[in-house]
Design a protein around this motif. Structure first.
Motif, PDB file in Angstrom:
ATOM      1  N   VAL A   1      42.410  41.112  45.403  1.00 38.76           N
ATOM      2  CA  VAL A   1      41.354  41.914  44.554  1.00 38.76           C
ATOM      3  C   VAL A   1      40.121  41.110  44.348  1.00 38.76           C
ATOM      4  O   VAL A   1      38.909  41.602  44.340  1.00 38.76           O
ATOM      5  CB  VAL A   1      42.101  42.275  43.190  1.00 38.76           C
ATOM      6  CG1 VAL A   1      41.199  42.752  42.177  1.00 38.76           C
ATOM      7  CG2 VAL A   1      43.093  43.296  43.428  1.00 38.76           C
ATOM      8  N   ARG A   2      40.336  39.752  44.002  1.00 38.30           N
ATOM      9  CA  ARG A   2      39.241  39.079  43.463  1.00 38.30           C
ATOM     10  C   ARG A   2      38.139  38.688  44.709  1.00 38.30           C
ATOM     11  O   ARG A   2      37.169  38.892  44.375  1.00 38.30           O
ATOM     12  CB  ARG A   2      39.725  37.458  43.106  1.00 38.30           C
ATOM     13  CG  ARG A   2      40.457  37.650  41.728  1.00 38.30           C
ATOM     14  CD  ARG A   2      40.829  36.212  41.316  1.00 38.30           C
ATOM     15  NE  ARG A   2      41.753  35.389  41.980  1.00 38.30           N
ATOM     16  CZ  ARG A   2      43.190  35.424  41.706  1.00 38.30           C
ATOM     17  NH1 ARG A   2      43.446  36.249  40.562  1.00 38.30           N
ATOM     18  NH2 ARG A   2      44.033  34.941  42.346  1.00 38.30           N
ATOM     19  N   LEU A   3      38.749  38.511  45.860  1.00 37.70           N
ATOM     20  CA  LEU A   3      38.015  38.349  47.103  1.00 37.70           C
ATOM     21  C   LEU A   3      37.057  39.663  47.336  1.00 37.70           C
ATOM     22  O   LEU A   3      35.832  39.694  47.554  1.00 37.70           O
ATOM     23  CB  LEU A   3      38.608  38.076  48.304  1.00 37.70           C
ATOM     24  CG  LEU A   3      39.313  36.764  48.362  1.00 37.70           C
ATOM     25  CD1 LEU A   3      40.246  36.589  49.676  1.00 37.70           C
ATOM     26  CD2 LEU A   3      38.093  35.661  48.478  1.00 37.70           C
ATOM     27  N   ILE A   4      37.652  40.943  47.037  1.00 37.81           N
ATOM     28  CA  ILE A   4      37.090  42.186  47.512  1.00 37.81           C
ATOM     29  C   ILE A   4      35.799  42.343  46.278  1.00 37.81           C
ATOM     30  O   ILE A   4      34.876  42.794  46.766  1.00 37.81           O
ATOM     31  CB  ILE A   4      38.013  43.309  47.152  1.00 37.81           C
ATOM     32  CG1 ILE A   4      39.027  43.463  48.312  1.00 37.81           C
ATOM     33  CG2 ILE A   4      37.281  44.746  47.176  1.00 37.81           C
ATOM     34  CD1 ILE A   4      40.155  44.185  48.300  1.00 37.81           C
ATOM     35  N   VAL A   5      36.162  42.018  45.088  1.00 39.42           N
ATOM     36  CA  VAL A   5      35.021  42.255  43.902  1.00 39.42           C
ATOM     37  C   VAL A   5      34.074  41.196  44.189  1.00 39.42           C
ATOM     38  O   VAL A   5      33.021  41.465  43.689  1.00 39.42           O
ATOM     39  CB  VAL A   5      35.681  42.111  42.531  1.00 39.42           C
ATOM     40  CG1 VAL A   5      36.779  43.431  42.232  1.00 39.42           C
ATOM     41  CG2 VAL A   5      36.548  40.977  42.269  1.00 39.42           C
TER      42      VAL A   5
ATOM     43  N   PHE B   1      41.581  40.504  36.442  1.00 41.60           N
ATOM     44  CA  PHE B   1      42.701  40.083  37.133  1.00 41.60           C
ATOM     45  C   PHE B   1      42.470  38.304  37.217  1.00 41.60           C
ATOM     46  O   PHE B   1      43.009  37.565  37.800  1.00 41.60           O
ATOM     47  CB  PHE B   1      42.434  40.228  38.674  1.00 41.60           C
ATOM     48  CG  PHE B   1      42.991  41.598  38.879  1.00 41.60           C
ATOM     49  CD1 PHE B   1      44.304  41.567  39.367  1.00 41.60           C
ATOM     50  CD2 PHE B   1      42.473  42.728  38.674  1.00 41.60           C
ATOM     51  CE1 PHE B   1      45.020  42.679  39.590  1.00 41.60           C
ATOM     52  CE2 PHE B   1      43.131  44.019  38.795  1.00 41.60           C
ATOM     53  CZ  PHE B   1      44.477  44.029  39.295  1.00 41.60           C
ATOM     54  N   THR B   2      41.635  37.998  36.018  1.00 45.88           N
ATOM     55  CA  THR B   2      41.566  36.460  35.701  1.00 45.88           C
ATOM     56  C   THR B   2      42.604  36.278  34.295  1.00 45.88           C
ATOM     57  O   THR B   2      42.763  35.134  34.009  1.00 45.88           O
ATOM     58  CB  THR B   2      40.314  35.877  35.374  1.00 45.88           C
ATOM     59  OG1 THR B   2      39.663  36.503  34.089  1.00 45.88           O
ATOM     60  CG2 THR B   2      39.256  36.007  36.367  1.00 45.88           C
ATOM     61  N   ARG B   3      43.011  37.549  33.879  1.00 48.94           N
ATOM     62  CA  ARG B   3      43.877  37.307  32.536  1.00 48.94           C
ATOM     63  C   ARG B   3      45.271  36.931  33.279  1.00 48.94           C
ATOM     64  O   ARG B   3      45.587  37.242  34.306  1.00 48.94           O
ATOM     65  CB  ARG B   3      44.009  38.720  32.056  1.00 48.94           C
ATOM     66  CG  ARG B   3      42.788  39.526  31.597  1.00 48.94           C
ATOM     67  CD  ARG B   3      42.001  38.401  30.367  1.00 48.94           C
ATOM     68  NE  ARG B   3      40.993  37.520  30.909  1.00 48.94           N
ATOM     69  CZ  ARG B   3      40.431  36.438  30.530  1.00 48.94           C
ATOM     70  NH1 ARG B   3      40.769  36.239  29.148  1.00 48.94           N
ATOM     71  NH2 ARG B   3      39.495  35.860  31.010  1.00 48.94           N
TER      72      ARG B   3
ATOM     73  N   GLU C   1      47.919  43.645  33.991  1.00 53.25           N
ATOM     74  CA  GLU C   1      48.332  45.042  33.717  1.00 53.25           C
ATOM     75  C   GLU C   1      48.046  45.593  32.471  1.00 53.25           C
ATOM     76  O   GLU C   1      47.832  46.641  32.176  1.00 53.25           O
ATOM     77  CB  GLU C   1      49.974  45.292  34.389  1.00 53.25           C
ATOM     78  CG  GLU C   1      49.895  45.168  35.659  1.00 53.25           C
ATOM     79  CD  GLU C   1      50.178  43.740  36.004  1.00 53.25           C
ATOM     80  OE1 GLU C   1      50.099  42.859  35.184  1.00 53.25           O
ATOM     81  OE2 GLU C   1      49.927  43.640  37.436  1.00 53.25           O
ATOM     82  N   ARG C   2      48.010  44.630  31.430  1.00 57.96           N
ATOM     83  CA  ARG C   2      47.936  44.720  29.894  1.00 57.96           C
ATOM     84  C   ARG C   2      46.507  45.141  29.613  1.00 57.96           C
ATOM     85  O   ARG C   2      46.237  45.947  28.829  1.00 57.96           O
ATOM     86  CB  ARG C   2      48.037  43.506  29.111  1.00 57.96           C
ATOM     87  CG  ARG C   2      47.803  43.526  27.657  1.00 57.96           C
ATOM     88  CD  ARG C   2      47.810  42.157  27.039  1.00 57.96           C
ATOM     89  NE  ARG C   2      47.550  42.330  25.497  1.00 57.96           N
ATOM     90  CZ  ARG C   2      47.319  41.256  24.713  1.00 57.96           C
ATOM     91  NH1 ARG C   2      47.540  40.105  25.218  1.00 57.96           N
ATOM     92  NH2 ARG C   2      46.926  41.228  23.646  1.00 57.96           N
ATOM     93  N   TRP C   3      45.484  44.955  30.638  1.00 52.04           N
ATOM     94  CA  TRP C   3      44.172  45.176  30.361  1.00 52.04           C
ATOM     95  C   TRP C   3      43.708  46.420  31.238  1.00 52.04           C
ATOM     96  O   TRP C   3      42.620  46.761  31.415  1.00 52.04           O
ATOM     97  CB  TRP C   3      43.187  44.160  30.762  1.00 52.04           C
ATOM     98  CG  TRP C   3      43.683  42.793  29.925  1.00 52.04           C
ATOM     99  CD1 TRP C   3      44.301  41.659  30.268  1.00 52.04           C
ATOM    100  CD2 TRP C   3      43.126  42.576  28.511  1.00 52.04           C
ATOM    101  NE1 TRP C   3      44.316  41.132  29.104  1.00 52.04           N
ATOM    102  CE2 TRP C   3      43.799  41.424  28.333  1.00 52.04           C
ATOM    103  CE3 TRP C   3      42.327  43.351  27.635  1.00 52.04           C
ATOM    104  CZ2 TRP C   3      43.454  41.002  26.880  1.00 52.04           C
ATOM    105  CZ3 TRP C   3      42.028  42.947  26.391  1.00 52.04           C
ATOM    106  CH2 TRP C   3      42.580  41.537  25.913  1.00 52.04           C
ATOM    107  N   GLU C   4      44.815  47.264  31.874  1.00 55.60           N
ATOM    108  CA  GLU C   4      44.223  48.313  32.658  1.00 55.60           C
ATOM    109  C   GLU C   4      43.481  49.618  31.953  1.00 55.60           C
ATOM    110  O   GLU C   4      42.425  49.803  32.705  1.00 55.60           O
ATOM    111  CB  GLU C   4      45.547  49.074  33.063  1.00 55.60           C
ATOM    112  CG  GLU C   4      46.340  48.403  34.317  1.00 55.60           C
ATOM    113  CD  GLU C   4      45.645  48.524  35.624  1.00 55.60           C
ATOM    114  OE1 GLU C   4      45.335  49.958  35.976  1.00 55.60           O
ATOM    115  OE2 GLU C   4      45.240  47.769  36.091  1.00 55.60           O
ATOM    116  N   LYS C   5      43.944  49.823  31.100  1.00 51.65           N
ATOM    117  CA  LYS C   5      43.326  51.278  29.980  1.00 51.65           C
ATOM    118  C   LYS C   5      41.816  50.717  29.589  1.00 51.65           C
ATOM    119  O   LYS C   5      40.825  51.546  30.076  1.00 51.65           O
ATOM    120  CB  LYS C   5      44.201  51.472  29.011  1.00 51.65           C
ATOM    121  CG  LYS C   5      43.608  52.691  28.312  1.00 51.65           C
ATOM    122  CD  LYS C   5      44.412  53.374  27.176  1.00 51.65           C
ATOM    123  CE  LYS C   5      44.051  54.771  26.789  1.00 51.65           C
ATOM    124  NZ  LYS C   5      45.046  55.260  25.553  1.00 51.65           N
TER     125      LYS C   5
END
Length: 223
Positions: free
Chosen positions: A17-21, A68-70, A74-78
């Motif tokens: 995910v980090r590479l994609i972004v 995705f640095t957290r 998952e906690r920060w999804e919303k």
């Protein structure tokens, strides 16, 4: 696809995910600068909207990268998904106003070979990137990653719409085609914004997926 993924696989997917972004941010900054500059030179509402969408995609990708640095992404999804939704709404409002002004005949739309080129490039790059990111988000069960992939999917729609508008203007002198293209962009952005705000992230690649895969994903979300 299994209903659960291992810790090692999750780490791998987070890295992906980090590479994609990172790639998305780099590409869209360049795309946005070129599109906005070309749009301003040609007085093209559709091309400027396309360029602004590139910058919104950057903001969306930054939001996902931050998530995705957290320690517990998952906690920060919303809040991440809702931030992406707000970005869609902002784009829709701006492009609508710009298109209406253009339709009123305030400024004529000029030909833009550079705009045509960047739209074609986006049609080549974005489909593969969006598919790869959505698959990754789907395996993770991450709505924010899937929402960001839908930003890229919107970029594909925008690229095709802008390209048609620019070509009609260049070939036939139909300056109104640019404004119609811009209003289509705004409508798509509003729809995607509503879905993201609700957390209703449907697959943009449903034709490539089977019912079994959908059921497995639903089981993963529930677990």
């Amino acid at each position: 696809m299994s209903a659960a993924i291992t810790a090692d696989r999750r780490v791998t997917l987070h890295r992906r995910v980090r590479l994609i972004v990172a790639f998305t941010i780099t590409y869209n900054i360049l795309e946005g600068i070129i599109a906005v500059a070309a749009g301003a030179a040609a007085s093209s509402a559709a091309l400027i909207g396309f360029g602004l969408d590139s910058f919104i995609e950057v903001l969306s990708a930054v939001a996902v990268a931050w998530q995705f640095t957290r320690k517990n992404p998952e906690r920060w999804e919303k809040p991440t998904v809702r931030a992406i939704g707000i970005a869609f709404f902002a784009l829709a409002v701006y492009v609508t106003v710009d298109a209406i002004i253009a339709l009123a005949g305030v400024e004529p739309v000029e030909h833009s070979p550079l705009g045509i080129g960047i739209a074609v490039a986006s049609l080549v790059v974005m489909p593969a990137l969006a598919w790869f990111q959505f698959r990754t988000g789907r395996e993770l069960g991450s709505k924010s990653v899937q929402a960001d992939a839908k930003q890229l999917l919107l970029c594909i729609y925008l690229s095709g719409t802008v390209l048609i508008g620019l070509l009609l203007n260049s070939l036939f002198g139909w300056t109104w085609a640019d404004s119609i293209a811009a209003l289509i962009i705004a409508a798509l952005a509003m729809r995607e914004g509503i879905e993201a705000w609700r957390g209703d992230i449907e697959s943009p690649f449903e034709l490539l997926q089977n019912d079994d895969g959908d059921q497995e994903f639903e089981a993963e979300e529930v677990s």
